[in-house]
Design a protein around this motif. Structure first.
Motif, PDB file in Angstrom:
ATOM      1  N   ALA A 143     -25.744   0.987  11.118  1.00 40.15           N
ATOM      2  CA  ALA A 143     -27.395   0.837  10.574  1.00 40.15           C
ATOM      3  C   ALA A 143     -27.420  -0.710  10.426  1.00 40.15           C
ATOM      4  CB  ALA A 143     -27.652   1.497   9.443  1.00 40.15           C
ATOM      5  N   LEU A 144     -26.741  -1.598   9.940  1.00 44.19           N
ATOM      6  CA  LEU A 144     -26.891  -3.008   9.381  1.00 44.19           C
ATOM      7  C   LEU A 144     -26.760  -3.705  10.969  1.00 44.19           C
ATOM      8  CD1 LEU A 144     -25.357  -3.511   6.140  1.00 44.19           C
ATOM      9  CD2 LEU A 144     -27.663  -3.460   6.680  1.00 44.19           C
ATOM     10  N   ASP A 145     -25.849  -3.432  11.744  1.00 46.19           N
ATOM     11  CA  ASP A 145     -25.682  -4.044  12.989  1.00 46.19           C
ATOM     12  C   ASP A 145     -27.034  -3.729  13.979  1.00 46.19           C
ATOM     13  OD1 ASP A 145     -23.550  -5.217  15.201  1.00 46.19           O
ATOM     14  OD2 ASP A 145     -24.705  -3.655  16.458  1.00 46.19           O
ATOM     15  N   ASP A 146     -27.276  -2.654  14.064  1.00 43.92           N
ATOM     16  CA  ASP A 146     -28.712  -2.196  14.592  1.00 43.92           C
ATOM     17  C   ASP A 146     -29.926  -3.112  13.999  1.00 43.92           C
ATOM     18  OD1 ASP A 146     -27.551  -0.422  16.508  1.00 43.92           O
ATOM     19  OD2 ASP A 146     -28.400   1.302  15.593  1.00 43.92           O
ATOM     20  N   PHE A 147     -30.018  -3.076  12.795  1.00 45.48           N
ATOM     21  CA  PHE A 147     -30.925  -3.714  11.983  1.00 45.48           C
ATOM     22  C   PHE A 147     -31.165  -5.014  12.285  1.00 45.48           C
ATOM     23  CE2 PHE A 147     -32.528  -5.675   8.138  1.00 45.48           C
ATOM     24  CZ  PHE A 147     -33.807  -5.319   8.110  1.00 45.48           C
ATOM     25  N   PHE A 148     -30.102  -5.803  12.284  1.00 45.36           N
ATOM     26  CA  PHE A 148     -30.283  -7.209  12.481  1.00 45.36           C
ATOM     27  C   PHE A 148     -30.206  -7.766  13.832  1.00 45.36           C
ATOM     28  CE2 PHE A 148     -27.268  -7.542   8.372  1.00 45.36           C
ATOM     29  CZ  PHE A 148     -28.187  -7.886   7.772  1.00 45.36           C
ATOM     30  N   GLN A 149     -30.079  -6.785  14.763  1.00 44.41           N
ATOM     31  CA  GLN A 149     -30.065  -7.179  16.191  1.00 44.41           C
ATOM     32  C   GLN A 149     -31.682  -7.109  16.657  1.00 44.41           C
ATOM     33  OE1 GLN A 149     -27.358  -6.495  19.429  1.00 44.41           O
ATOM     34  NE2 GLN A 149     -25.945  -5.515  17.913  1.00 44.41           N
ATOM     35  N   ILE A 150     -32.009  -5.944  16.027  1.00 40.61           N
ATOM     36  CA  ILE A 150     -33.734  -5.655  16.322  1.00 40.61           C
ATOM     37  C   ILE A 150     -34.460  -6.518  15.581  1.00 40.61           C
ATOM     38  CG2 ILE A 150     -35.369  -3.912  15.845  1.00 40.61           C
ATOM     39  CD1 ILE A 150     -33.023  -1.666  16.528  1.00 40.61           C
ATOM     40  N   ARG A 151     -34.252  -7.091  14.423  1.00 42.98           N
ATOM     41  CA  ARG A 151     -35.264  -7.715  13.383  1.00 42.98           C
ATOM     42  C   ARG A 151     -34.913  -9.136  13.700  1.00 42.98           C
ATOM     43  NH1 ARG A 151     -39.055  -4.390  13.574  1.00 42.98           N
ATOM     44  NH2 ARG A 151     -39.966  -6.352  12.651  1.00 42.98           N
ATOM     45  N   SER A 152     -33.954  -9.390  14.593  1.00 45.48           N
ATOM     46  CA  SER A 152     -33.654 -10.876  14.939  1.00 45.48           C
ATOM     47  C   SER A 152     -34.785 -11.573  15.482  1.00 45.48           C
ATOM     48  CB  SER A 152     -32.464 -11.081  15.395  1.00 45.48           C
ATOM     49  OG  SER A 152     -31.906 -12.395  15.658  1.00 45.48           O
ATOM     50  N   PRO A 153     -35.182 -12.950  15.385  1.00 41.81           N
ATOM     51  CA  PRO A 153     -36.169 -13.370  16.029  1.00 41.81           C
ATOM     52  C   PRO A 153     -35.875 -13.636  17.624  1.00 41.81           C
ATOM     53  CG  PRO A 153     -35.056 -15.160  14.630  1.00 41.81           C
ATOM     54  CD  PRO A 153     -34.725 -13.901  14.383  1.00 41.81           C
ATOM     55  N   GLY A 154     -34.578 -13.558  17.896  1.00 42.17           N
ATOM     56  CA  GLY A 154     -34.552 -13.764  19.466  1.00 42.17           C
ATOM     57  C   GLY A 154     -32.977 -13.070  19.646  1.00 42.17           C
ATOM     58  N   SER A 155     -32.757 -13.255  21.073  1.00 42.56           N
ATOM     59  CA  SER A 155     -31.525 -12.699  21.449  1.00 42.56           C
ATOM     60  C   SER A 155     -30.442 -13.759  21.286  1.00 42.56           C
ATOM     61  CB  SER A 155     -31.507 -12.454  22.926  1.00 42.56           C
ATOM     62  OG  SER A 155     -32.525 -11.413  23.345  1.00 42.56           O
ATOM     63  N   ALA A 156     -29.075 -12.890  20.869  1.00 45.52           N
ATOM     64  CA  ALA A 156     -28.182 -14.067  20.759  1.00 45.52           C
ATOM     65  C   ALA A 156     -27.777 -14.784  22.100  1.00 45.52           C
ATOM     66  CB  ALA A 156     -26.872 -13.476  19.988  1.00 45.52           C
ATOM     67  N   PRO A 157     -26.894 -16.021  21.793  1.00 43.98           N
ATOM     68  CA  PRO A 157     -26.643 -16.753  22.955  1.00 43.98           C
ATOM     69  C   PRO A 157     -25.618 -15.752  23.645  1.00 43.98           C
ATOM     70  CG  PRO A 157     -26.719 -18.215  21.059  1.00 43.98           C
ATOM     71  CD  PRO A 157     -26.994 -16.780  20.516  1.00 43.98           C
ATOM     72  N   ASP A 158     -25.600 -15.814  25.202  1.00 44.04           N
ATOM     73  CA  ASP A 158     -24.555 -15.101  25.984  1.00 44.04           C
ATOM     74  C   ASP A 158     -23.210 -15.514  25.424  1.00 44.04           C
ATOM     75  OD1 ASP A 158     -26.724 -14.042  27.435  1.00 44.04           O
ATOM     76  OD2 ASP A 158     -26.544 -15.588  29.100  1.00 44.04           O
ATOM     77  N   TRP A 159     -22.729 -16.729  25.160  1.00 44.41           N
ATOM     78  CA  TRP A 159     -21.455 -17.169  24.496  1.00 44.41           C
ATOM     79  C   TRP A 159     -20.914 -16.306  23.523  1.00 44.41           C
ATOM     80  CZ3 TRP A 159     -20.436 -19.108  20.026  1.00 44.41           C
ATOM     81  CH2 TRP A 159     -21.416 -19.456  19.316  1.00 44.41           C
ATOM     82  N   TRP A 160     -22.041 -16.288  22.511  1.00 48.70           N
ATOM     83  CA  TRP A 160     -21.816 -15.392  21.302  1.00 48.70           C
ATOM     84  C   TRP A 160     -21.504 -13.954  21.452  1.00 48.70           C
ATOM     85  CZ3 TRP A 160     -19.276 -16.156  17.194  1.00 48.70           C
ATOM     86  CH2 TRP A 160     -19.425 -14.975  16.252  1.00 48.70           C
ATOM     87  N   GLN A 161     -22.478 -13.331  22.454  1.00 48.94           N
ATOM     88  CA  GLN A 161     -22.319 -12.046  22.801  1.00 48.94           C
ATOM     89  C   GLN A 161     -20.931 -11.639  23.276  1.00 48.94           C
ATOM     90  OE1 GLN A 161     -25.092  -9.781  21.742  1.00 48.94           O
ATOM     91  NE2 GLN A 161     -23.385  -8.452  21.872  1.00 48.94           N
ATOM     92  N   VAL A 162     -20.695 -12.380  24.069  1.00 47.24           N
ATOM     93  CA  VAL A 162     -19.310 -12.258  24.837  1.00 47.24           C
ATOM     94  C   VAL A 162     -18.091 -12.445  23.837  1.00 47.24           C
ATOM     95  CG1 VAL A 162     -17.702 -13.128  26.421  1.00 47.24           C
ATOM     96  CG2 VAL A 162     -19.829 -13.019  27.161  1.00 47.24           C
ATOM     97  N   SER A 163     -18.223 -13.324  22.734  1.00 51.36           N
ATOM     98  CA  SER A 163     -17.530 -13.148  21.723  1.00 51.36           C
ATOM     99  C   SER A 163     -17.381 -11.982  21.041  1.00 51.36           C
ATOM    100  CB  SER A 163     -17.620 -14.613  20.765  1.00 51.36           C
ATOM    101  OG  SER A 163     -17.631 -15.861  21.379  1.00 51.36           O
ATOM    102  N   VAL A 164     -18.519 -11.368  20.734  1.00 50.29           N
ATOM    103  CA  VAL A 164     -18.683 -10.106  20.055  1.00 50.29           C
ATOM    104  C   VAL A 164     -17.841  -9.006  20.908  1.00 50.29           C
ATOM    105  CG1 VAL A 164     -20.029  -8.139  19.261  1.00 50.29           C
ATOM    106  CG2 VAL A 164     -20.720 -10.657  18.899  1.00 50.29           C
TER     107      VAL A 164
END
Length: 199
Positions: A143-164
């Motif tokens: 729930a928190l993963d979805d919440f923070f991604q949806i309510r974040s003001p913008g997309s995470a940088p590609d390099w960080w998403q790859v790190s995830v």
């Protein structure tokens, strides 16, 4: 409906849906929770009422998806072995997100990336379910993963998403290697020490 199926099949406890699991291992969910919280680093957008209603609805989504995927589906696949079951759970969970393209108008490229992200997330959650013996810690993380991604003001940088993605894959493999073998009903942390020989 999933609760009824699990109840009829006698799987409410063994699937981790009706039990808290091994409370001493709930800390294993903290790395995933920390990863989810990184999406909130830029902040969250929305008025208080929007944020609260969004969090409540996403808790409901997390509850439903964890009971279905890490509860029912994982229990069905468990005879394949922990690793294969976790891969199957992750794959099916990822593919399930194609509905965003088919029914909700999401762009295809965004949907494909979301399917990859969800698949790796589901794989790691499957490892956590084997380690902890309960779906409930993953409900909160989900729930928190979805919440923070949806309510974040913008997309995470590609390099960080790859790190995830790399983190989820590596952590899931580690969980399965450490906790995905042996009798799932036996907690190796709580086994009695072998008797010492006298003399």
């Amino acid at each position: 409906a999933v609760w009824v199926v699990l109840w009829r099949w006698g799987w409410l406890r063994v699937s981790g849906v009706a039990v808290p699991g091994r409370l001493r291992r709930w800390w294993l969910a903290l790395p995933m929770l920390a990863m989810a919280c990184t999406y909130a680093v830029p902040g969250v957008e929305g008025r208080t009422t929007v944020l609260v209603s969004s969090l409540v609805s996403l808790l409901w989504v997390g509850l439903n998806e964890e009971i279905l995927s890490r509860g029912l589906v994982q229990q069905v696949l468990t005879p394949l072995g922990a690793l294969r079951a976790a891969i199957g759970v992750g794959f099916l969970f990822g593919v399930g997100h194609v509905q965003n393209y088919l029914f909700f108008g999401a762009p295809l490229d965004d949907t494909l990336w979301q399917m990859l992200s969800a698949g790796l997330f589901g794989f790691t959650c499957a490892g956590l379910r084997y380690a902890i013996g309960s779906v409930w810690p993953m409900v909160a993380v989900h729930a928190l993963d979805d919440f923070f991604q949806i309510r974040s003001p913008g997309s995470a940088p590609d390099w960080w998403q790859v790190s995830v993605y790399v983190f989820h894959a590596a952590y899931g493999v580690w969980l399965l290697r450490r906790y995905g073998t042996g009798d799932a009903r036996t907690d190796p942390d709580e086994r009695p020490e072998p008797a010492r020989a006298l003399g």
